[in-house]
Design a protein around this motif. Structure first.
Motif, PDB file in Angstrom:
ATOM      1  N   GLU A 184      -4.697  67.919 -36.092  1.00  0.00           N
ATOM      2  CA  GLU A 184      -3.417  68.791 -35.874  1.00  0.00           C
ATOM      3  C   GLU A 184      -2.874  69.899 -37.929  1.00  0.00           C
ATOM      4  N   LEU A 185      -2.278  68.876 -38.780  1.00  0.00           N
ATOM      5  CA  LEU A 185      -2.287  69.151 -39.733  1.00  0.00           C
ATOM      6  C   LEU A 185      -3.018  69.724 -40.645  1.00  0.00           C
ATOM      7  N   ILE A 186      -4.295  69.699 -40.711  1.00  0.00           N
ATOM      8  CA  ILE A 186      -5.647  70.404 -40.974  1.00  0.00           C
ATOM      9  C   ILE A 186      -6.114  71.568 -40.838  1.00  0.00           C
ATOM     10  N   GLY A 187      -5.875  72.411 -41.692  1.00  0.00           N
ATOM     11  CA  GLY A 187      -6.392  73.831 -41.418  1.00  0.00           C
ATOM     12  C   GLY A 187      -5.360  74.402 -40.562  1.00  0.00           C
ATOM     13  N   ASN A 188      -4.047  74.170 -40.317  1.00  0.00           N
ATOM     14  CA  ASN A 188      -2.935  74.353 -39.410  1.00  0.00           C
ATOM     15  C   ASN A 188      -1.788  74.314 -39.407  1.00  0.00           C
ATOM     16  N   LYS A 189      -1.428  73.925 -40.376  1.00  0.00           N
ATOM     17  CA  LYS A 189      -0.021  73.205 -41.119  1.00  0.00           C
ATOM     18  C   LYS A 189       0.071  73.687 -42.875  1.00  0.00           C
ATOM     19  N   TYR A 190       0.790  73.988 -43.020  1.00  0.00           N
ATOM     20  CA  TYR A 190       0.869  73.883 -44.284  1.00  0.00           C
ATOM     21  C   TYR A 190       2.059  73.406 -44.600  1.00  0.00           C
ATOM     22  N   PHE A 191       1.799  73.234 -46.438  1.00  0.00           N
ATOM     23  CA  PHE A 191       3.258  71.887 -47.130  1.00  0.00           C
ATOM     24  C   PHE A 191       4.160  72.204 -46.964  1.00  0.00           C
ATOM     25  N   TYR A 192       5.090  73.297 -46.968  1.00  0.00           N
ATOM     26  CA  TYR A 192       6.360  73.522 -46.923  1.00  0.00           C
ATOM     27  C   TYR A 192       6.406  73.634 -44.914  1.00  0.00           C
ATOM     28  N   ASP A 193       5.384  72.944 -44.458  1.00  0.00           N
ATOM     29  CA  ASP A 193       6.282  73.285 -42.902  1.00  0.00           C
ATOM     30  C   ASP A 193       6.674  72.348 -42.388  1.00  0.00           C
ATOM     31  N   MET A 194       6.431  70.839 -43.248  1.00  0.00           N
ATOM     32  CA  MET A 194       6.104  69.512 -42.695  1.00  0.00           C
ATOM     33  C   MET A 194       8.010  69.316 -43.555  1.00  0.00           C
ATOM     34  N   PHE A 195       8.752  70.133 -44.269  1.00  0.00           N
ATOM     35  CA  PHE A 195       9.744  69.559 -45.192  1.00  0.00           C
ATOM     36  C   PHE A 195      10.906  70.540 -44.806  1.00  0.00           C
ATOM     37  N   HIS A 196      12.628  70.002 -44.625  1.00  0.00           N
ATOM     38  CA  HIS A 196      13.724  70.509 -44.560  1.00  0.00           C
ATOM     39  C   HIS A 196      13.491  71.706 -45.409  1.00  0.00           C
ATOM     40  N   PRO A 197      14.597  72.693 -44.937  1.00  0.00           N
ATOM     41  CA  PRO A 197      14.201  73.625 -46.077  1.00  0.00           C
ATOM     42  C   PRO A 197      15.197  73.305 -47.279  1.00  0.00           C
TER      43      PRO A 197
END
Length: 335
Positions: free
Chosen positions: A322-335
Motif C-alpha cells: 500500500e505504501l511502495i509506489g503509492n504513497k509519498y514520504f510527506y503523505d505520512m506526516f502532519h503538515p
C-alpha cells in the motif's frame, strides 16, 4: 525486395484447419498457407519448404504438437521456423516447460479472441523476418571477415602482431570440437603450454556439468554462425575453474560447409564473485532491515516510497504494497 512469408497449420481436426485458414486469409491475405491434419506430413512440409511460422495443435494422435515442434527445431532446414503451440485449454506450467524446452516461441489456447490471435501471428512473422535479415547480415559480415582474414594472411608480420598481442583469449575449433589454435592470451589465462592444448577436445577443459551444454550448443554455432555471451566454467592448469563469457563466429568453406570456429572469451570470475558478494550483502541488509525495530524506508527523488520495513508497516498501519509506489514520504506526516 521482401519475399512472401509462409505459414504452416498442423491440426488433426479439419474443422479447426478450416477456421484457422479462413481467419488468416481474411486478415493476412498475403500469407502463403500450408495445412495438413497429419503431424508426419507437417514435418515433411517444414523440412522441404521454407516455412516462416508453424501453428501446431498440441493434442494430436499420431504425434503431439510438442514433439513435432522439437523435431522441426532440431532439423537444420527448419530450425529457424517460429512455432506457436495451440492448446484446447490454458497451458499448465508443465506443458509450457515442455514446449519451451522443445523450442516453442508462443502458446495460444482455445477459445481465443480473433484480434489477439492475429496480433500474435503478426508478431511471430515480424520477428522471423527481422531474424532472417539479421542472419543474412551476419552471413555477409562473416564473408567480409573471411576476406579480411585472407588479406591479413598475406601480411604474416601484421597478422602475427595482431594475433600475439590480442588482449582477449582466442581459440579456434574444428568441426569435432578439437582445438586447432589458441593465442598467447589463452595460454596465459589458463596456465597451459601450447603443446598441451592443440588437438585436445575443448570439452575436456570444461567443468563436467557443462560438457553436455557444449555438446548441444556447438552444432548451433556451426549452423547458425554465431553465439554471444555464452557462460562457461573452464579449468585452469592448477585445477581450479574460471568463469568465462564466450563469443564466437563460424568460418565456412566456399561451398558453405563449416570450416572452423573463431571464438574469444574473457575471464569474468572476479566480476561474478563481486556480483555474488553484492547479492549476499543485499540479502543481509534486507534481513537486518526487516527485523529491525527502527523505522527504515527508502524513497526515490520525488519522495515516493520504494521500500519500507515491517516496523514502518506496524507504525503506519499500512502494508508494504500500500505504501511502495503509492504513497509519498510527506503523505505520512502532519503538515
Amino acid at each position: 525486395m521482401n519475399k512472401k512469408m509462409s505459414l504452416l497449420i498442423v491440426d488433426d481436426l479439419d474443422d479447426n484447419i478450416f477456421i484457422l485458414k479462413s481467419l488468416l486469409k481474411e486478415h493476412l491475405p498475403e500469407l502463403e498457407l500450408y495445412a495438413t491434419n497429419r503431424a508426419t506430413e507437417g514435418l515433411q512440409i517444414a523440412g522441404k519448404t521454407n516455412i516462416d511460422c508453424a501453428i501446431l495443435d498440441v493434442q494430436m494422435p499420431e504425434m503431439d504438437g510438442v514433439e513435432l515442434c522439437r523435431r522441426i527445431k532440431s532439423d537444420v532446414k527448419s530450425c529457424h521456423t517460429a512455432v506457436i503451440l495451440l492448446t484446447a485449454h490454458r497451458t499448465s506450467p508443465e506443458l509450457r516447460a515442455r514446449g519451451l524446452e522443445a523450442g516453442a516461441d508462443d502458446f495460444i489456447h482455445r477459445p481465443f479472441e480473433n484480434i489477439e490471435f492475429i496480433a500474435r501471428v503478426k508478431v511471430m512473422l515480424r520477428t522471423k523476418r527481422a531474424e532472417d535479415q539479421l542472419r543474412q547480415s551476419n552471413f555477409s559480415l562473416g564473408k567480409r571477415v573471411e576476406e579480411q582474414m585472407e588479406a591479413l594472411r598475406k601480411s604474416e608480420e601484421q597478422y602475427r602482431a595482431l594475433y600475439e598481442n590480442a588482449p582477449l583469449a582466442y581459440q579456434s575449433l574444428d568441426g569435432g570440437g578439437q582445438i586447432i589454435d589458441v593465442n598467447p592470451a589463452w595460454l596465459q589465462t589458463l596456465g597451459y603450454q601450447r603443446d598441451e592444448v592443440i588437438g585436445q577436445d575443448f570439452a575436456s577443459f570444461l567443468h563436467p556439468e557443462l560438457v553436455k551444454t557444449f555438446r548441444k550448443n556447438f552444432p548451433v554455432l556451426q549452423t547458425c554462425g554465431r553465439v554471444e555471451d555464452v557462460p562457461f566454467r573452464i579449468r585452469h592448469k592448477q585445477g581450479h575453474y574460471l568463469d568465462i563469457s564466450l563469443n564466437g563466429r563460424s568460418g565456412y568453406h566456399p561451398d558453405g560447409s563449416f570450416r572452423q570456429s573463431y571464438c574469444v572469451f574473457k575471464d569474468v570470475t572476479a566480476q561474478n564473485r563481486i556480483q555474488r558478494e553484492l547479492e549476499i550483502s543485499e540479502e543481509r541488509f534486507r534481513q537486518v532491515a526487516e527485523n529491525s525495530h527502527e523505522l527504515i524506508w527508502e524513497v526515490d527523488a520525488t519522495g515516493l516510497y520504494t521500500y519500507v520495513n515491517r516496523s514502518v508497516e506496524n507504525v503506519f498501519g499500512l502494508r508494504a504494497e500500500e505504501l511502495i509506489g503509492n504513497k509519498y514520504f510527506y503523505d505520512m506526516f502532519h503538515p
